[in-house]
Each structure stands twice: as C-alpha cells, then as structure tokens.
Design an enzyme around this catalytic site. Structure first.
Site, PDB file in Angstrom:
ATOM      1  N   ASP A  91      31.943  37.279  39.484  1.00  0.00           N
ATOM      2  CA  ASP A  91      33.306  37.516  40.640  1.00  0.00           C
ATOM      3  C   ASP A  91      33.660  38.511  38.579  1.00  0.00           C
ATOM      4  OD1 ASP A  91      32.793  35.655  41.609  1.00  0.00           O
ATOM      5  OD2 ASP A  91      33.207  33.788  40.563  1.00  0.00           O
ATOM      6  N   GLN A 144      31.400  31.330  32.678  1.00  0.00           N
ATOM      7  CA  GLN A 144      32.736  31.652  32.493  1.00  0.00           C
ATOM      8  C   GLN A 144      33.192  32.829  31.316  1.00  0.00           C
ATOM      9  OE1 GLN A 144      31.638  29.478  34.435  1.00  0.00           O
ATOM     10  NE2 GLN A 144      33.240  29.409  36.176  1.00  0.00           N
ATOM     11  N   GLN A 198      30.061  37.335  33.707  1.00  0.00           N
ATOM     12  CA  GLN A 198      30.896  36.655  34.569  1.00  0.00           C
ATOM     13  C   GLN A 198      32.469  36.929  34.559  1.00  0.00           C
ATOM     14  OE1 GLN A 198      28.687  32.929  35.255  1.00  0.00           O
ATOM     15  NE2 GLN A 198      30.602  31.980  37.128  1.00  0.00           N
ATOM     16  N   ASP A 199      33.065  37.020  35.089  1.00  0.00           N
ATOM     17  CA  ASP A 199      34.730  37.118  34.868  1.00  0.00           C
ATOM     18  C   ASP A 199      35.176  38.248  33.653  1.00  0.00           C
ATOM     19  OD1 ASP A 199      34.730  34.571  37.448  1.00  0.00           O
ATOM     20  OD2 ASP A 199      35.593  33.574  35.653  1.00  0.00           O
ATOM     21  N   ARG A 202      33.433  37.716  46.798  1.00  0.00           N
ATOM     22  CA  ARG A 202      32.896  36.381  47.621  1.00  0.00           C
ATOM     23  C   ARG A 202      34.922  36.012  47.300  1.00  0.00           C
ATOM     24  NH1 ARG A 202      30.015  32.359  44.293  1.00  0.00           N
ATOM     25  NH2 ARG A 202      30.861  32.334  42.327  1.00  0.00           N
TER      26      ARG A 202
END
Ligand SMILES: *[C@@H]1O[C@H](CO)[C@@H](O)[C@H](O)[C@H]1NC(C)=O
Ligand SMILES: *[C@@H]1O[C@H](CO)[C@@H](O)[C@H](O)[C@H]1NC(C)=O
Ligand SMILES: *[C@@H]1O[C@H](CO)[C@@H](O)[C@H](O)[C@H]1NC(C)=O
Ligand SMILES: *[C@@H]1O[C@H](CO)[C@@H](O)[C@H](O)[C@H]1NC(C)=O
Ligand SMILES: *[C@@H]1O[C@H](CO)[C@@H](O)[C@H](O)[C@H]1NC(C)=O
Length: 574
Positions: A409, A365, A387-388, A477
């Site tokens: 994500d 993250q 990520q993120d 998701r």
C-alpha cells in the site's frame, strides 16, 4: 463538471445559484405557475418551501436525515436559499463537535495509552474536519469572485476531506468497543450528513448545467471576473498569489530563488534544523516562505503546520537533502503519526528533497511523507520506505518527476492526486507479504477524490527482481468501499500480476463499488486480458473518457499548477 455549463454559469456566486435552483425546482413542482425570481427568495408559502427541500434532498443518500436538517429552514418564511447549504454544513459541524466531545469523555475513563493516543488522534483529526466545515460555511457567505466551478470544486474537496478525517479517526482505534462508541457517538451521523452535503452541492451544480440556466449577473462583477479569468488563463496563477510571488515562481530552478531561511546541518546556514526554520515562519505571513535546505540528512520529525501556508522548500537534490525518521506502527504509533515529514499548511511545495522512513518492512505501517496540504506539489523529490511510504491523505496534490519506493500500500490515502512522470519502485517485502502499489481510501461515492498515475514507470528494485514472480506485486487494493485509482500512459514491468488488482479481504469487499481503471499503458505488465473480473475494474479505450482524470479537470490544475514552478501536463501529451 467542466462542460458547456461552465461558460453559462461563470461568475455567479453559489448563493445565487442555490437561489435559482430553489426557484426553478419550486417552479417545476408547481407546474410552471411559479413567480420565482432569480434573486432566489422563496415565497412565504410553507408547502412550496417543503417541496423545494424535498427536491433538493431527492438525490441524497440519506433522505430522511436531509429532510429533517433542511426542514428547519423550509419552515422559516424569511430564510434565504443560501441557508440551505449553510444548514447542511453547519448541522454536520455540530455532530462532528459532538463526536469530539465523545472522544474527550471516553479518554477520561481509560488508562490504556494506546487507546488514549487513538482518541487524541481523533480529536486532532476531527478538528481538521471542523476547520474545513467552517471554511465551507464562510465561503458560501462570501463575496469573492470565484466561478461556480471553482466554488463547487473547493466545497467538494473540503467536504471529501471531512469524510476522510472521520474515517482516519475510526481506523486508528483498534479496540472494538471503543470504535463502536465513537461510531455511535457521532461519527456515523457525521458521515451521513457530510454525504448529504456533498450530494446537495454536486446536484445543484448538475441541475444548473442541465437546465442551461441563463443568469443575469451584476455587470460590474462580470467585468472583474473577465479580467481575472484572463489573468488565470494567461499565467495560470491562483488569485491569492501576489505579483512578487508570480515572478519568483515563474523562475524555474532553485538558483534564482532568494530563500527566507537557509538550513544547513553543518552550521553554514541560519538554522541547523528544518524545524527551526519553520518555527521562524513569520506570523500573518503573506505570500511564500522559502526555505533552502542544504545537503544533509535531517533526522527530525517535521510538521508544516496548518498556519504555515505557502511554504516552498527546496533542497540540493532528492539524494542530498534528506529528511529521515523511523517511527512505525509496530513501534507503537498510529499510522498517521509515523510520518517523518507531514505537510498540513496549504500550498506546500517541495523540490529536490528526499523523504525517508527507515523502519523497514518489519515496522509495518511506517510513513515517510504525509500530505494533507491543499494545492500541494512535489517536484523532483524522493520518498523511500516500505509499507505506507507516501500518505496522500487529503485535498489536491500533484507530483512530478518523483521517485516513490515501497512494498505494501505504499501510495495510499483519500486525496485527489495526480502523479506525472514518476518512477515507482516496488521493493522486497517480508516473505509472507504481497506488494500493492496503491491503496486508495475513498469511503463514500460522493467524494471527489482519486489517485491518478500518468506517464510513469512501475519497476521492481534489484532485491525484488530475482523473486519478482514469487512475491506478487499488484497495482492496488481497495482500502475503502469506493477506492478510485486510474493508471494511464504508464509502463508496467513484467512483475505486475496479470490479475492486476488484489482483493482487500475474502468477502469481496469494494469489488463492485471501487473504480479501478487503466488507459493506454505499455509494457509486459500492461496486458489486461487476465485482470480480475470485478465490476469495479475497467479498461478505458475512449480517450475522452480518460481525459476527465487528467490534471486539468481532475485537479483544477489550470488554477494552480503553473504557480508551483514544476512542469506539468493539464491533459494528454498529443
Ligand atoms: C400555499 O399555496 C397553496 C397553493 O398555491 C395555497 O392553497 C395555500 O393557501 C398557500 N398557503 C399559505 C400559507 O399561503
Ligand atoms: C429564520 O431565518 C432568519 C434569517 O436567516 C433567521 O434570522 C431566523 O433566526 C430564522 N428563524 C428560525 C425560527 O429559524
Ligand atoms: C491497550 O489497548 C490495545 C488496543 O486495544 C491492546 O492491544 C493492548 O493490549 C492494551 N494494553 C494493555 C496493557 O491492556
Ligand atoms: C444520530 O442521529 C439519530 C437520528 O438520526 C439521533 O437519534 C442520534 O441521537 C444521533 N446521535 C448523535 C450522537 O448525535
Ligand atoms: C530510530 O532513529 C533514532 C534516531 O536516529 C535512533 O536513535 C534509533 O536507534 C532508531 N531505531 C531503530 C530501530 O533503528
């Protein structure tokens, strides 16, 4: 929410609305023998008061809790109906404060710095929740001319954020015992109370439009309201915009703007850092504070703070004026503290800027841009990370002509966000990872949040291209139970998995409660015949059904998008 009821109730304060509803429901429970009056005073009959409370609590998910909190008002003969909403909100605030005290107490007895930081984050997040609850209470009591729809939209928006802050606090605690101490120390109760408050506000609005209740309003305020409405319809500026701001923002393109502050890395401006320009934000500033960020890579961690409202930042272009950082979860920071740039003060607008996090996929993250600014807009911007990348944390947000890149994500959060005409680029993750474009975080079904991607393109980066079938990419998701994401009128590349959506875990979490929908998408990845067969997955074919997710109804876009200076669509193109 925007149907025919709007015209009927326009101009009526929420206070009055509550009064009428309580009157009406009290009347109904007494089989029409009621003498209720539209000024909304409940009569002194205790059982009538309790009946009204029961009716109001009926749609809530935690009825006992609701009866207990509102019951205190019902038994008060002199209580005004607006006290019901106030009590629903203020009892939530009390419990959130209890949770904050709990975090402080727990922290005193802990040495571990990771856990201490998580508790400090909780205190910060819960303070945002308290602020929103305070603002909600003030609004119920104020006399501002706002339509019922505006008030309901504001209240549900703030209360949804209150839920999000509670969740983010818990998510940041990895130690199981500590987490349950916080849950039992007030967060669970607070979430129940917030859910109830959301239900009460929403249902009152629904009851009103269902009954087509005609309401007598003060003719003076009606006239004022009409003028205001005309101004809004004609120009689309929010009421808190001054005439000068309107002029400034109507002029598209940075060239016509006169900045309050110029930032240049090479020393050719007033400030060398963006932070310094923000520090110069005038106290009690009214209207816009315009910052021009000249080309350069700004390696600083920037926060537009809560009291820095209405900042307008523009650069020389998303590949020229760039904010960068490399904080990551792996590097010891809570996800929400990894952002290179955080926008909190409301009404933040950025144009022609880039935001990066260079921690790489190994950092896990690692947020480039975090937005918890209500009425925030980004136009012609770039957010790059893995990520993120883009944390659309809370409130109402709009993105137009932006590029967002990432892996896992990489667009996530619990805000109400519409992205239009964006280029969304999936990158190559670590070998054992799978890409998910979105991870929306709506935790309870009463929240009005959701993520809408419209008229955009989802493509793989060059490095992912050769392995795009080996390393799967999904549309999203469900991060939380009621995750809500709608992808419409967009082009989806062949690399999007035919299954479309990826499970959060192996337990089937959120698969029947989430709301994932696609409407009128194009391209090889848009075929829906092999999508996962979860109850929460939908293919919309009815244009009217999809229309509720366009920027007009979903984002109250007619109230504020015009003022951002960005092009926008309130509905569908044709
Ligand atoms: C409340 O109303 C009921 C029925 O209208 C009546 O029988 C009762 O006496 C009232 N109670 C009070 C305290 O006024
Ligand atoms: C009853 O309501 C009035 C007005 O809201 C308030 O001033 C008073 O303190 C309340 N009494 C009780 C016992 O809650
Ligand atoms: C501190 O707490 C974190 C999270 O619970 C844990 O992973 C870590 O091992 C702890 N560190 C020490 C030194 O105990
Ligand atoms: C949570 O609510 C329950 C009853 O609904 C109560 O017994 C408990 O003390 C509350 N916990 C906190 C921390 O306020
Ligand atoms: C992160 O950025 C800082 C500041 O530019 C730099 O000193 C540091 O080396 C970077 N760390 C990594 C792992 O790239």
């Amino acid at each position: 929410m925007m149907g025919k009821g709007k015209a009927i109730v326009a101009g009526v304060s929420l206070i009055l609305v509550v009064g009428v509803v309580v009157g009406v429901v009290a009347g109904i429970s007494r089989s029409g023998k009621s003498t209720n009056d539209a000024s909304g005073n409940i009569d002194n009959n205790l059982s009538t008061g309790m009946k009204a409370v029961k009716t109001i609590c009926e749609p809530t998910d935690y009825k006992d809790v609701c009866m207990r909190t509102l019951g205190t008002v019902a038994n008060n003969g002199t209580a005004n109906p607006k006290d019901f909403i106030k009590v629903a909100v203020s009892s939530t605030m009390d419990v959130v404060k209890t949770a904050m005290e709990k975090a402080t107490t727990l922290s005193k007895n802990i040495d571990n710095s990771t856990q201490k930081n998580a508790l400090a984050d909780c205190n910060e997040l819960l303070q945002y929740a308290v602020d929103d609850l305070q603002e909600s209470i003030s609004m119920v009591g104020d006399n501002e001319l706002k339509t019922v729809n505006e008030r309901v939209a504001d209240l549900t928006n703030w209360l949804s954020a209150v839920v999000a802050y509670q969740q983010t606090c818990l998510d940041g605690i990895s130690h199981p015992e500590l987490k349950s101490a916080m849950e039992n120390g007030g967060i669970i109760n607070a979430t129940e109370l917030t859910s109830n408050a959301l239900a009460i506000v929403t249902e009152i609005a629904n009851i009103l439009s269902a009954f087509n209740i005609p309401i007598d309003i003060n003719p003076k305020s009606r006239r004022l309201l009409e003028e205001e409405t005309t101004a809004l319809d004609g120009e689309g500026f929010p009421t808190w915009f001054s005439a000068a701001d309107r002029k400034l923002l109507a002029a598209r393109g940075g060239a016509q703007m006169r900045p309050n502050a110029v930032v240049a890395k090479d020393g050719s401006g007033q400030y060398k850092t963006i932070t310094a320009a923000l520090n110069a934000y005038p106290k009690n500033n009214k209207g816009r504070y315009v910052i021009y960020v000249k080309a350069g890579i700004y390696d600083e961690y920037i926060t537009v703070t809560k009291d820095q409202a209405n900042v307008f930042m523009y650069g020389d272009g998303p590949r020229k004026s760039i904010v960068t950082g490399n904080k990551s979860n792996k590097g010891g920071f809570g996800t929400f503290k990894t952002a290179s740039f955080s926008a909190i003060g409301k009404g933040f607008i950025a144009r022609g800027m880039g935001f990066r996090n260079t921690a790489g996929p190994e950092g896990h993250q690692a947020v480039a841009l975090r937005v918890q600014s209500d009425f925030a807009a980004f136009y012609n911007c770039r957010m790059d990370g893995y990520q993120d990348t883009l944390y659309v944390q809370t409130y109402r947000q709009f993105y137009r002509n932006c590029v967002v890149s990432g892996t896992v994500d990489f667009i996530f959060g619990d805000s109400t966000t519409v992205m239009q005409n964006c280029l969304i680029i999936a990158r190559k993750p670590m070998d054992n990872q799978q890409n998910t474009v979105t991870a929306h975080g709506r935790a309870i079904k009463r929240e009005t949040t959701g993520l809408v991607i419209q008229n955009s393109r989802i493509v793989p980066e060059q490095k992912l291209f050769p392995v795009r079938f080996k390393i799967p990419t999904f549309l999203g998701r469900p991060w939380k139970e009621y995750a809500r994401t709608v992808i419409m009128e967009s082009t989806l590349g062949d690399f999007i998995q035919p299954a479309g959506w990826m499970p959060w875990d192996t337990t089937g979490f959120a698969q029947s409660t989430c709301y994932y929908a696609e409407y009128a998408n194009r391209g090889p990845g848009a075929r829906t015949n092999r999508r996962v067969r979860w109850k929460g997955v939908h293919v919309i074919t009815d244009r009217r059904e999809a229309a509720q997710f366009t920027a007009g109804p979903f984002l109250s876009g007619h109230l504020w998008l015009r003022a951002t200076g960005a092009p926008f669509l309130l509905g569908f193109k044709r």
